[in-house]
Write an enzyme that holds these catalytic residues in place. Structure first.
Site, mmCIF file in Angstrom:
data_model
loop_
_atom_site.group_PDB
_atom_site.id
_atom_site.type_symbol
_atom_site.label_atom_id
_atom_site.label_comp_id
_atom_site.label_asym_id
_atom_site.label_seq_id
_atom_site.Cartn_x
_atom_site.Cartn_y
_atom_site.Cartn_z
ATOM 1 C CG ASP A 1 -4.277 3.739 3.126
ATOM 2 O OD1 ASP A 1 -5.148 3.444 3.962
ATOM 3 O OD2 ASP A 1 -3.815 2.921 2.292
ATOM 4 C CG ASP B 1 1.323 -2.597 2.528
ATOM 5 O OD1 ASP B 1 2.288 -2.238 3.246
ATOM 6 O OD2 ASP B 1 1.015 -2.021 1.466
#
Ligand SMILES: *[C@@H]1O[C@H](CO)[C@@H](O)[C@H](O)[C@H]1NC(C)=O
Ligand SMILES: *[C@@H]1O[C@H](CO)[C@@H](O)[C@H](O)[C@H]1NC(C)=O
Ligand SMILES: *[C@@H]1O[C@H](CO)[C@@H](O)[C@H](O)[C@H]1NC(C)=O
Length: 240
Positions: free
Chosen positions: A154, A43
């Site tokens: 993640d 991100d």
């Protein structure tokens, strides 16, 4: 000659001389262990272990970078995912291959379900299950996430999906609001990795080469000592 060609030559020379890399992996006695799930993300945001927060396990926080992804920036700088923020994930915090069965890399993790800052800077050996059985990712925990479940890793993979926070890659790399590919699953093929800045492409390719394009493989995990090569990238060390 391209760097990739040189690297291939170097790697084959290493193999020819029987010096393929097999770093020592040292389990932490009584450390975190169990079975877990994985997802992937990139991100561009400053990772949450990049802050000095008294309640976290951080002694020295994860290095964060200016918008070029290279120059280190002050640990108090606001995340580029927040309004007016200027701190981003450093480009080199993506996974790389150590040998045919082992990679090093970085993950956001939760053992509790939710944002779990108590495990910042620790390292875990993730042993992939299913089709990837026999392959491992030795990862340092650099980030957390409120949307993570228990025993959830993640994996930081450029082009793996920008997730919930959309401002980071837009302001750092001028992506559309969805980032590269789908916001949750990222790019759909290795070809699409060419849409990423060149410096982030190796980590995007890693998903289709080392991880063989397998979607969110399950893992068995064991806490291990952090190798110096990972700490050299993040500068992240734990209090305990
Ligand atoms: C990769 O390194 C690990 C850790 O040292 C070692 O156990 C494994 O055998 C190596 N794999 C290959 C294919 O060299
Ligand atoms: C695995 O975790 C348990 C606690 O959940 C702990 O008692 C045990 O020592 C750990 N095993 C290893 C090999 O670290
Ligand atoms: C950002 O992307 C837009 C749309 O693709 C383009 O028009 C613009 O020139 C880009 N800006 C920079 C600084 O690259």
């Amino acid at each position: 000659m391209k760097a990739q060609v040189l690297f291939a030559l170097f790697a084959s020379l290493q193999l020819a001389y029987g010096q393929s890399s097999s770093p020592e992996i040292v389990p932490v006695p009584g450390g975190l262990n169990g079975t877990g799930i994985t997802t992937r993300y990139w991100d561009c945001c400053k990772p949450s272990c990049g802050w000095f927060v008294p309640s976290t396990n951080v002694k020295t926080p994860v290095e964060t970078c200016a918008a070029n992804g290279v120059n280190p920036i002050d640990a108090n700088a606001q995340s580029g995912c927040d309004d007016d923020g200027v701190a981003y994930m450093c480009n080199d915090q993506q996974a790389w291959v150590v040998n045919d069965t082992l990679s090093y890399g970085f993950v956001a993790a939760s053992f509790t379900g939710g944002a779990d800052t108590s495990q910042c800077c620790r390292c875990v050996l993730l042993s992939f299950q299913g089709r990837l059985l026999g392959k491992h990712l030795l990862a340092q925990i650099t980030n957390t996430g409120g949307d993570l479940y228990q025993n959830h890793f993640d994996i930081a993979i450029p082009g793996g999906g920008v997730g919930l926070f959309r401002r980071g890659c837009m302001t750092q790399w001028n992506t559309t609001v969805n980032g590269w590919g789908d916001p949750i699953t990222g790019v759909a093929s290795e070809n699409e990795c060419s849409e990423l800045p060149e410096v982030l492409q190796p980590g995007c390719d890693w998903r289709f080469e080392f991880l063989e394009g397998v979607d969110n493989p399950d893992v068995v995990f064991q806490e291990v000592e952090c190798p110096a090569d990972l700490i050299a990238v993040t500068k992240c060390t734990a209090l305990s």
